[in-house]
Design a protein around this motif. Structure first.
Motif: not given
Length: 344
Positions: A18, A20-22, A24, A49, A174
């Motif tokens: 999550h 790497h998926a952007g 928060n 994070y 991904n």
């Protein structure tokens, strides 16, 4: 089937995915908890994070110095035996330990995470006593009067037009999951009324939009059922006699319904309140029908009726007989359970 219980390593991989998926940390925590339950706290996710943001993607724990903390397995066992619904997060807080440590020790003491089941009603002692008494009476009668092949059982069930279920998907790291449309609050559906016996379906109806089952409409249905019985089960009508098994819904127990059943010359099988676990349609026919409806979409009542006819005709010869004859063992189980529900 046991619910999937993610390992600490799996949760960390989810957080990294999550990240790497952007997403928060708060959004990642929500997604992970929506999927697996309360397995992660947002402050823990934020800590990881910060590590990822610094370019450190190592998911292993850093080595620690000092004496290892002793874990009290007896305290853990006492907590989960007192309340098996406690989450690992709640146990972690109570025992002041980490999520992964609690999970590991749960496995070590032989505990597995299993999904709970819904029961239709909170049975009082009076309800349980009534269930025991009626089941005992029916079994006693069965010893001298093999009446199961005289039972005609009936019930109602809502059939949805859209039966699409959201399911888990096997995906690459991904790869985005395929979306499933969320059911609306005003789902289209039609009410099925059905009657059957050891030999198969005798009669079923799909109510028109806006119709409901009332005592008057139920009496009309029983008259149509009588016509089908004369056509399909003449021996039952002429010699053996119908024993009607239905639940205690108000249209079934209303005075005019009782008068109609008496006029038709049928007997009503004793059936305790709040007891779908000993109603053949609930524990047998509808459960199987539900599987046949999975991922089906219908555009009209005609489509629903066509599916039902095909499904009922496809059942093997012993399907309906087994459903009725299982009453014997289920009555016995209710007695053995001191009147409590049968959990399948």
């Amino acid at each position: 089937m046991a619910a999937f219980l993610p390992s600490e390593d799996h949760i960390r991989h989810c957080m990294l995915f999550h990240f790497h998926a952007g997403l928060n940390a708060a959004a990642a925590t929500r997604k992970i908890c929506d999927t697996y339950g309360e397995v992660l706290e947002v402050n823990k996710c934020q800590s990881w994070y910060r590590k990822f943001a610094a370019g450190d993607y190592d998911l292993n724990d850093m080595p620690r110095s000092g004496r290892p903390v002793q874990f009290d397995e007896d305290a853990l066992k006492s907590l989960v035996e007192a309340d098996p619904r406690l989450s690992i997060q709640e146990l972690s807080r109570s025992l002041q330990s980490t999520w992964s440590t609690v999970q590991r020790h749960l496995h070590q003491i032989g505990k597995k995470c299993r999904q709970g089941v819904w029961t239709p009603h909170e049975l009082s002692e009076s309800n349980k006593d009534q269930r025991r008494t009626i089941c005992t009476s029916l079994l006693t009668r069965l010893n001298s009067d093999p009446f199961l092949n005289r039972i005609v059982t009936g019930d109602e069930k809502w059939i949805l037009y859209d039966n699409v279920k959201r399911s888990r998907q096997w995906l690459l790291a991904n790869q985005a999951p395929r979306p499933t449309s969320r059911p609306t609050l005003t789902m289209r559906k039609v009410l099925l009324s059905i009657w059957w016996d050891c030999s198969g379906i005798i009669h079923f109806e799909l109510l028109r939009a806006g119709e409901t089952i009332t005592a008057d409409s139920y009496c009309s249905q029983l008259e149509r059922l009588q016509s089908k019985l004369i056509e399909k089960r003449p021996a039952l009508i002429n010699r053996r006699g119908v024993i009607l098994q239905h639940d205690n819904a108000r249209p079934h127990t209303a005075r005019i319904t009782q008068e109609k059943i008496k006029e038709l010359g049928w007997e009503v099988l004793l059936h305790p309140p709040y007891s779908p676990d000993i109603a053949p349609s609930d524990y047998h026919l509808f459960r199987s029908l539900e599987h046949s409806l999975r991922n089906k979409t219908f555009n009209s009542v005609t489509d629903v009726e066509r599916h039902l006819q095909s499904y009922f005709a496809s059942r093997p010869a012993d399907f309906y007989r087994n459903g009725i004859e299982n009453l014997r063992s289920r009555w016995r189980t209710v007695i053995d359970n001191d009147g409590d529900y049968i959990i399948d």
